[in-house]
Design a protein around this motif. Structure first.
Motif, mmCIF file in Angstrom:
data_model
loop_
_atom_site.group_PDB
_atom_site.id
_atom_site.type_symbol
_atom_site.label_atom_id
_atom_site.label_comp_id
_atom_site.label_asym_id
_atom_site.label_seq_id
_atom_site.Cartn_x
_atom_site.Cartn_y
_atom_site.Cartn_z
ATOM 1 N N VAL A 55 -14.928 13.450 1.622
ATOM 2 C CA VAL A 55 -14.695 13.444 0.178
ATOM 3 C C VAL A 55 -15.688 12.484 -0.439
ATOM 4 O O VAL A 55 -15.846 11.353 0.033
ATOM 5 C CB VAL A 55 -13.247 13.004 -0.145
ATOM 6 N N HIS A 56 -16.354 12.944 -1.482
ATOM 7 C CA HIS A 56 -17.328 12.111 -2.185
ATOM 8 C C HIS A 56 -16.809 11.799 -3.576
ATOM 9 O O HIS A 56 -16.261 12.672 -4.245
ATOM 10 C CB HIS A 56 -18.684 12.828 -2.272
ATOM 11 N N ASP A 57 -16.973 10.569 -4.005
ATOM 12 C CA ASP A 57 -16.519 10.143 -5.331
ATOM 13 C C ASP A 57 -15.045 10.456 -5.558
ATOM 14 O O ASP A 57 -14.668 10.998 -6.587
ATOM 15 C CB ASP A 57 -17.376 10.783 -6.436
ATOM 16 N N GLY A 58 -14.220 10.098 -4.596
ATOM 17 C CA GLY A 58 -12.779 10.271 -4.746
ATOM 18 C C GLY A 58 -12.201 9.194 -5.647
ATOM 19 O O GLY A 58 -12.907 8.594 -6.460
ATOM 20 N N LYS A 59 -10.925 8.934 -5.500
ATOM 21 C CA LYS A 59 -10.259 7.921 -6.319
ATOM 22 C C LYS A 59 -11.002 6.597 -6.221
ATOM 23 O O LYS A 59 -11.346 6.135 -5.133
ATOM 24 C CB LYS A 59 -8.814 7.749 -5.847
ATOM 25 N N GLY A 61 -13.985 6.188 -7.159
ATOM 26 C CA GLY A 61 -15.399 6.453 -6.920
ATOM 27 C C GLY A 61 -15.818 6.254 -5.474
ATOM 28 O O GLY A 61 -16.996 6.132 -5.178
ATOM 29 N N LYS A 62 -14.848 6.245 -4.556
ATOM 30 C CA LYS A 62 -15.152 5.961 -3.158
ATOM 31 C C LYS A 62 -15.284 7.244 -2.339
ATOM 32 O O LYS A 62 -14.665 8.256 -2.636
ATOM 33 C CB LYS A 62 -14.059 5.087 -2.558
ATOM 34 N N ASP A 63 -16.097 7.169 -1.303
ATOM 35 C CA ASP A 63 -16.227 8.244 -0.330
ATOM 36 C C ASP A 63 -15.279 7.941 0.820
ATOM 37 O O ASP A 63 -15.013 6.780 1.132
ATOM 38 C CB ASP A 63 -17.653 8.320 0.209
ATOM 39 N N ARG A 64 -14.779 9.005 1.458
ATOM 40 C CA ARG A 64 -13.929 8.801 2.628
ATOM 41 C C ARG A 64 -13.994 10.018 3.529
ATOM 42 O O ARG A 64 -14.412 11.092 3.110
ATOM 43 C CB ARG A 64 -12.492 8.467 2.251
ATOM 44 N N VAL A 65 -13.579 9.834 4.769
ATOM 45 C CA VAL A 65 -13.573 10.897 5.763
ATOM 46 C C VAL A 65 -12.165 11.007 6.319
ATOM 47 O O VAL A 65 -11.552 10.005 6.686
ATOM 48 C CB VAL A 65 -14.576 10.589 6.906
ATOM 49 N N MET A 66 -11.649 12.245 6.356
ATOM 50 C CA MET A 66 -10.307 12.489 6.894
ATOM 51 C C MET A 66 -10.393 13.494 8.031
ATOM 52 O O MET A 66 -11.314 14.303 8.093
ATOM 53 C CB MET A 66 -9.373 13.061 5.823
ATOM 54 N N THR A 67 -9.401 13.463 8.887
ATOM 55 C CA THR A 67 -9.295 14.431 9.973
ATOM 56 C C THR A 67 -8.924 15.789 9.411
ATOM 57 O O THR A 67 -8.068 15.893 8.526
ATOM 58 C CB THR A 67 -8.212 13.977 10.979
ATOM 59 N N PHE A 68 -9.572 16.832 9.919
ATOM 60 C CA PHE A 68 -9.258 18.204 9.519
ATOM 61 C C PHE A 68 -8.325 18.788 10.571
ATOM 62 O O PHE A 68 -8.666 18.826 11.753
ATOM 63 C CB PHE A 68 -10.531 19.044 9.411
ATOM 64 N N PRO A 69 -7.136 19.256 10.169
ATOM 65 C CA PRO A 69 -6.166 19.769 11.147
ATOM 66 C C PRO A 69 -6.662 21.022 11.863
ATOM 67 O O PRO A 69 -7.124 21.965 11.221
ATOM 68 C CB PRO A 69 -4.933 20.099 10.301
ATOM 69 N N LYS A 70 -6.556 21.039 13.181
ATOM 70 C CA LYS A 70 -6.956 22.215 13.967
ATOM 71 C C LYS A 70 -6.190 23.456 13.529
ATOM 72 O O LYS A 70 -6.719 24.555 13.570
ATOM 73 C CB LYS A 70 -6.730 21.951 15.456
ATOM 74 N N ARG A 71 -4.991 23.273 13.086
ATOM 75 C CA ARG A 71 -4.144 24.383 12.655
ATOM 76 C C ARG A 71 -4.760 25.154 11.479
ATOM 77 O O ARG A 71 -4.475 26.326 11.291
ATOM 78 C CB ARG A 71 -2.774 23.819 12.279
ATOM 79 N N LEU A 72 -5.624 24.493 10.698
ATOM 80 C CA LEU A 72 -6.230 25.135 9.526
ATOM 81 C C LEU A 72 -7.624 25.705 9.790
ATOM 82 O O LEU A 72 -8.227 26.291 8.891
ATOM 83 C CB LEU A 72 -6.302 24.139 8.366
ATOM 84 N N HIS A 73 -8.141 25.545 10.998
ATOM 85 C CA HIS A 73 -9.503 26.002 11.298
ATOM 86 C C HIS A 73 -9.680 27.488 11.009
ATOM 87 O O HIS A 73 -10.646 27.884 10.351
ATOM 88 C CB HIS A 73 -9.863 25.701 12.753
ATOM 89 N N GLU A 74 -8.785 28.311 11.512
ATOM 90 C CA GLU A 74 -8.923 29.760 11.333
ATOM 91 C C GLU A 74 -8.876 30.146 9.853
ATOM 92 O O GLU A 74 -9.683 30.953 9.389
ATOM 93 C CB GLU A 74 -7.829 30.493 12.108
ATOM 94 N N ALA A 75 -7.949 29.556 9.110
ATOM 95 C CA ALA A 75 -7.844 29.862 7.678
ATOM 96 C C ALA A 75 -9.095 29.418 6.930
ATOM 97 O O ALA A 75 -9.585 30.134 6.043
ATOM 98 C CB ALA A 75 -6.601 29.193 7.077
ATOM 99 N N MET A 76 -9.651 28.263 7.294
ATOM 100 C CA MET A 76 -10.854 27.783 6.618
ATOM 101 C C MET A 76 -12.057 28.629 7.000
ATOM 102 O O MET A 76 -12.886 28.949 6.148
ATOM 103 C CB MET A 76 -11.101 26.309 6.937
ATOM 104 N N GLU A 77 -12.169 29.019 8.257
ATOM 105 C CA GLU A 77 -13.270 29.892 8.661
ATOM 106 C C GLU A 77 -13.217 31.214 7.904
ATOM 107 O O GLU A 77 -14.239 31.727 7.456
ATOM 108 C CB GLU A 77 -13.234 30.125 10.175
ATOM 109 N N SER A 78 -12.025 31.742 7.747
ATOM 110 C CA SER A 78 -11.843 32.981 6.985
ATOM 111 C C SER A 78 -12.251 32.782 5.528
ATOM 112 O O SER A 78 -12.905 33.638 4.924
ATOM 113 C CB SER A 78 -10.379 33.425 7.083
ATOM 114 N N GLN A 79 -11.850 31.665 4.961
ATOM 115 C CA GLN A 79 -12.194 31.347 3.573
ATOM 116 C C GLN A 79 -13.705 31.225 3.397
ATOM 117 O O GLN A 79 -14.283 31.749 2.441
ATOM 118 C CB GLN A 79 -11.512 30.048 3.145
ATOM 119 N N LEU A 80 -14.353 30.538 4.320
ATOM 120 C CA LEU A 80 -15.797 30.361 4.247
ATOM 121 C C LEU A 80 -16.515 31.703 4.376
ATOM 122 O O LEU A 80 -17.489 31.963 3.666
ATOM 123 C CB LEU A 80 -16.265 29.380 5.317
ATOM 124 N N ALA A 81 -16.016 32.573 5.257
ATOM 125 C CA ALA A 81 -16.608 33.901 5.403
ATOM 126 C C ALA A 81 -16.424 34.714 4.120
ATOM 127 O O ALA A 81 -17.303 35.477 3.726
ATOM 128 C CB ALA A 81 -15.981 34.630 6.590
#
Length: 140
Positions: A55-59, A61-81
């Motif tokens: 996340v860039h310029d979040g609350k 104005g800070k950047d941060r990195v979060m873990t992406f749940p493995k459970r959402l990988h397929e849904a996100m890949e589908s969304q990106l496609a």
């Protein structure tokens, strides 16, 4: 809404959500994203191989990195496609800009018809594009 939801409450909240709204809701909960952070995600901010979301310029104005749940990988890949053809069509039409949360970081700034200050030429190529109905619903 309570500060902490039980597992049953979370399931009852997220289970009926389908499609774009469902993915957005699961990203909010699973990654700990704030609403605007979710709506402003860019394709390059999601790294499925590393399992992180940036996340860039979040609350604050800070950047941060979060873990992406493995459970959402397929849904996100589908969304990106699904959004890849839009991205390619926009590139062909020379619409390669993105939303810039902090326009002071870019050389060229303009105001769009709605009055938001933007950097770059357009607000395209966000994962948000597919969540547009969510954003409009929140704005009211």
């Amino acid at each position: 809404m309570p500060v902490v939801l039980t597992q049953a409450e979370v399931k009852a909240l997220l289970l009926p959500m389908q499609g774009d709204t469902g993915l957005a809701g699961r990203l909010l909960y699973g990654c700990g994203l704030r609403i605007m952070e979710c709506l402003r995600l860019r394709v390059k901010d999601v790294d499925l191989e590393a399992g992180v979301v940036r996340v860039h310029d979040g609350k604050g104005g800070k950047d941060r990195v979060m873990t992406f749940p493995k459970r959402l990988h397929e849904a996100m890949e589908s969304q990106l496609a699904r959004i890849r053809p839009w991205h390619e069509a926009d590139r062909e039409a020379d619409l390669d800009g993105v939303f810039i949360a902090n326009p002071t970081r870019v050389d060229r700034v303009h105001v769009d018809p709605v009055g938001m200050i933007l950097g770059g030429r357009s607000t395209r190529h966000h994962i948000e594009r597919c969540f547009g109905h969510v954003r409009v619903g929140m704005a009211r």
